[in-house]
Design a protein around this motif. Structure first.
Motif, short mmCIF file in Angstrom:
data_model
loop_
_atom_site.label_atom_id
_atom_site.label_comp_id
_atom_site.label_asym_id
_atom_site.label_seq_id
_atom_site.Cartn_x
_atom_site.Cartn_y
_atom_site.Cartn_z
N PHE A 82 0.79 -1.24 0.00
CA PHE A 82 0.00 0.00 0.00
C PHE A 82 0.83 1.29 0.00
N ILE A 83 2.07 1.23 0.47
CA ILE A 83 2.85 2.48 0.48
C ILE A 83 3.07 3.04 -0.94
N PRO A 84 3.51 2.21 -1.89
CA PRO A 84 3.69 2.77 -3.25
C PRO A 84 2.38 3.33 -3.81
N LEU A 85 1.26 2.66 -3.51
CA LEU A 85 -0.04 3.13 -3.99
C LEU A 85 -0.38 4.50 -3.40
N PHE A 86 -0.10 4.66 -2.10
CA PHE A 86 -0.45 5.92 -1.45
C PHE A 86 0.57 7.02 -1.73
N GLU A 87 1.74 6.61 -2.18
CA GLU A 87 2.71 7.65 -2.60
C GLU A 87 2.25 8.28 -3.90
N GLU A 88 1.53 7.49 -4.72
CA GLU A 88 1.04 7.99 -5.99
C GLU A 88 0.01 9.09 -5.82
N ASN A 89 -0.81 8.98 -4.77
CA ASN A 89 -1.92 9.92 -4.67
C ASN A 89 -1.83 10.82 -3.43
N GLY A 90 -0.70 10.77 -2.74
CA GLY A 90 -0.53 11.70 -1.63
C GLY A 90 -1.11 11.24 -0.30
N LEU A 91 -1.88 10.13 -0.32
CA LEU A 91 -2.46 9.64 0.94
C LEU A 91 -1.39 9.26 1.95
N ILE A 92 -0.20 8.99 1.46
CA ILE A 92 0.90 8.60 2.32
C ILE A 92 1.11 9.62 3.45
N GLN A 93 0.85 10.87 3.15
CA GLN A 93 1.06 11.90 4.18
C GLN A 93 0.20 11.65 5.41
N LYS A 94 -1.06 11.26 5.16
CA LYS A 94 -1.96 11.00 6.29
C LYS A 94 -1.46 9.84 7.13
N ILE A 95 -1.06 8.77 6.43
CA ILE A 95 -0.63 7.58 7.13
C ILE A 95 0.66 7.83 7.90
N ASP A 96 1.59 8.50 7.23
CA ASP A 96 2.85 8.78 7.89
C ASP A 96 2.64 9.64 9.15
N TYR A 97 1.78 10.62 9.01
CA TYR A 97 1.55 11.50 10.15
C TYR A 97 0.98 10.70 11.34
N TYR A 98 0.11 9.76 10.99
CA TYR A 98 -0.46 8.90 12.01
C TYR A 98 0.64 8.06 12.67
N VAL A 99 1.50 7.46 11.84
CA VAL A 99 2.58 6.61 12.36
C VAL A 99 3.52 7.44 13.23
N TRP A 100 3.88 8.61 12.75
CA TRP A 100 4.82 9.44 13.51
C TRP A 100 4.27 9.79 14.89
N ASN A 101 2.96 10.10 14.91
CA ASN A 101 2.35 10.42 16.20
C ASN A 101 2.39 9.23 17.16
N GLU A 102 2.10 8.06 16.61
CA GLU A 102 2.17 6.85 17.42
C GLU A 102 3.58 6.65 17.97
N VAL A 103 4.54 6.87 17.11
CA VAL A 103 5.94 6.70 17.51
C VAL A 103 6.30 7.68 18.62
N GLY A 104 5.89 8.94 18.44
CA GLY A 104 6.15 9.96 19.47
C GLY A 104 5.58 9.54 20.82
N ARG A 105 4.35 9.04 20.77
CA ARG A 105 3.69 8.61 22.00
C ARG A 105 4.46 7.48 22.68
N LYS A 106 4.92 6.53 21.83
CA LYS A 106 5.63 5.36 22.36
C LYS A 106 6.96 5.75 22.99
N ILE A 107 7.68 6.65 22.31
CA ILE A 107 8.98 7.06 22.87
C ILE A 107 8.77 7.64 24.28
N ARG A 108 7.72 8.47 24.39
CA ARG A 108 7.40 9.07 25.71
C ARG A 108 7.03 7.98 26.72
N GLU A 109 6.15 7.06 26.28
CA GLU A 109 5.68 6.00 27.18
C GLU A 109 6.86 5.19 27.72
N TRP A 110 7.80 4.84 26.82
CA TRP A 110 8.95 4.03 27.24
C TRP A 110 9.87 4.81 28.17
N MET A 111 9.97 6.13 27.93
CA MET A 111 10.78 6.95 28.84
C MET A 111 10.19 6.85 30.24
#
Ligand code: C2E
Ligand code: CA
Ligand code: CA
Length: 559
Positions: A362-391
């Motif tokens: 799905f990543i190549p498909l969403f890179e074609e139409n820009g949807l990747i930005q939404k997904i990445d932003y979601y992933v990044w937020n999750e990652v930020g939360r996890k880094i904090r949680e583990w700290m």
């Protein structure tokens, strides 16, 4: 007559009444002036002057035959020779039967006998003549493409729908044909020359349909739709009747075609959808400079539907938290034992219908139409939360790298989005590392380098992903803003049994030493690879040998 209702609007049309006798002009005016505007002429000369005056749009002429100067027959002769005037219907006013026949032969559409018949008969004849003429005009203008004389798209589909009702026994193919790099011909040789090419193609296509059952249209620009009886050897047919003659005629243009084919169109298929599919097959050749033919098939169809479903489901999937972030550990390997130092966040889609979908789908498909930005932003937020949680939970900072797509880098809000994540979770900038592929750097280096330089200046650490696949030169790499090189897994895969790949790993390690940046080897699957890399001085290892990407709870177990 169908489809002309839209034409009978409320415009009051203009009739020119031509008669040398005042009483006749007055009588006719009296009959028609409720419904029409009227103009008058006393002889043929005056009539022609008015007809030639483009200030007037005359819808019909009532023409007396016996008149001074230029008589009615002469008017008919002159009008018939004139491309513009001959479109105006003329009804002659006469009392002689022989004159009626002659005037019809000379192009009059009807006649009104003198003395004048009942007014409603006259009005009916006038109305019929005007309707007929306007209908013919509408058809002419919408049915045919002016440049090639082929049908327009609208009529093409209309005709097929009618045609199919009678021809259901013949198997038909739908073909979309397009000229590669046609805009360049227009740009370099001029539009007139481009038109010449298109009209020649039109001519050849018409000839093709002298042999085969079917119809053809030009949709727009350099695209043609063909609907014709199924050919087992369609490539040869098109080659012989179309491609070869066109290529030969314009041999200095080196023309080539892109042709999408939908074979054996099902009788009950919606014909516009069928051509959309053929067009899709045709467009697949856009990045293909070698082939001319592409077939729409069931596999392509299913893939399209699958992709379409994925695309349409993204928003809901984000809402329902179907995207799961996995973490693959990265280990520092200088010491006796590998030590967990960081992780890479890798997204997975747990789809309610399709199960676990890999990002490779799905990543190549969403890179074609820009949807990747939404997904990445979601992933990044999750990652930020996890880094904090583990700290908080482990009293430890585990830096995590996120994948940043080329499209993300063009987002003017990229920096503020990333900074938002850092601030909301109160984590250190350097704990959210950015992975950017080497090919992103080399595709449009200027903008990308500026953006990345700026992010590094803010404090983000940048890893160059898939290093070794993007063709950057040593000179270029030494000027790029990076903190870590990540050797592409394709080299690791064969390094133990392929001399060339081993050499490549060595070179990449040397480059990192030269640049004084750390190096990660990813895709390490065996002990052999691990030992060799360790021996060669590689800093960090990521791969199935040490751990697969893990869901967060499993990753937490190894922290
Ligand atoms: P990548 O960035 O090169 O990620 C590494 C890929 O290699 C991952 O595949 C990982 O699961 C796989 N891998 C790790 N160790 C091994 C190994 O030892 N052997 C083999 N054969 N494979 C290994 P994955 O997770 O399927 O991701 C594929 C690609 O999708 C990634 O390649 C990345 O380009 C993209 N991707 C994944 N998650 C994201 C994301 O959140 N955002 C963006 N923009 N792209 C993502
Ligand atoms: Ca990556
Ligand atoms: Ca990679």
């Amino acid at each position: 007559m169908k489809n002309i209702s839209h034409y009978k609007d409320n415009i009051k049309r203009t009739i020119l009444i031509v008669d040398d006798e005042y009483i006749n002009r007055a009588l006719l005016d009296n009959i028609v002036n409720q419904e029409y505007n009227t103009l008058f002429a006393e002889d043929g000369e005056e009539a022609l002057k008015l007809m030639n005056d483009t200030n007037y749009h005359i819808s019909l002429v009532l023409l007396d035959l016996m008149m001074p100067k230029i008589n009615g027959f002469e008017v008919l002769d002159i009008v018939r020779q004139d491309e513009r005037l001959k479109k105006v219907p003329i009804i002659v006013l006469t009392s002689e039967l022989s004159a009626e026949v002659t005037s019809l032969q000379k192009g009059a559409v009807d006649f009104i006998s003198k003395p004048f018949e009942a007014p409603d008969v006259i009005l009916a004849r006038i109305k019929k003549a005007i309707d007929l003429e306007e209908y013919v005009e509408v058809i002419k203008n919408t049915e045919r493409d002016h440049l090639t004389g082929l049908f327009t798209k609208h009529y093409f589909f209309e005709y097929i729908n009618e045609y199919e009702e009678y021809k259901t026994s013949i198997n038909m193919d739908a073909v979309v044909l397009n000229i590669k790099r046609f805009h360049l011909i227009n740009e370099i040789r001029g539009h007139l020359y481009g038109d010449l090419v298109l009209s020649f193609i039109g001519k050849k296509l018409k000839e093709l349909f002298d042999y085969y059952e079917g119809i053809v249209c030009r949709t727009d620009g350099d695209t043609f739709y063909l609907f014709f009886e199924h050919q087992d050897d369609i490539e040869n047919t098109l080659d012989k009747y179309l491609i070869k003659p066109v290529v030969d005629k314009f041999h200095d243009l080196y023309l080539s075609f892109r042709i999408g084919i939908y074979q054996n169109v099902p009788v009950d298929a919606n014909i516009e959808d069928v051509f959309e599919c053929a067009l899709h097959a045709c467009n697949l050749l856009r990045k293909n400079y070698k082939d001319s033919f592409s077939y729409y098939d069931v596999e392509m169809h299913n893939k399209e539907i699958f992709n379409e479903r994925l695309i349409n489901h993204v928003d809901k999937a984000l809402e329902d938290k179907e995207f799961k972030v996995f973490f693959q550990p990265k280990y520092e390997i200088h010491g006796e034992k590998p030590v967990l130092c960081s992780a890479e966040a890798l997204v997975r889609w747990v789809h309610p219908e399709y199960g676990m979908i890999s990002p490779g789908v799905f990543i190549p498909l969403f890179e074609e139409n820009g949807l990747i930005q939404k997904i990445d932003y979601y992933v990044w937020n999750e990652v930020g939360r996890k880094i904090r949680e583990w700290m908080d939970r482990f009293n430890k900072v585990i830096p995590v790298s996120i994948n940043v797509s080329r499209i993300d880098i063009y987002d003017p809000l990229l920096e503020s989005k990333l900074m938002g994540i850092i601030e909301r979770n109160k984590i250190d900038i350097s704990s959210l590392m950015l992975e950017i592929t080497e090919s992103a750097y080399t595709s449009d280096s200027k903008t990308i380098i500026e953006t990345i330089t700026n992010l590094r200046y803010k404090g983000f650490l940048v890893e160059m992903d898939d290093f070794g696949t993007g063709y950057s030169s040593l000179n270029m790499v030494s000027n790029l803003p990076i903190d870590i090189l990540k050797i592409d897994m394709s080299f690791i895969k064969n390094m133990c049994n392929n001399e060339k790949d081993l050499k490549m790993v060595e070179i990449l390690l040397n480059i990192s030493e030269f640049l004084k940046v750390k190096v990660i080897a990813e895709g390490v699957e065996t002990k052999e690879q691990y030992d060799l890399l360790k021996e060669m001085g590689c800093d960090i290892i990521q791969g199935y040998y040490l751990s697969r990407p893990l869901p967060s709870d499993q990753f937490e177990a190894i922290i």
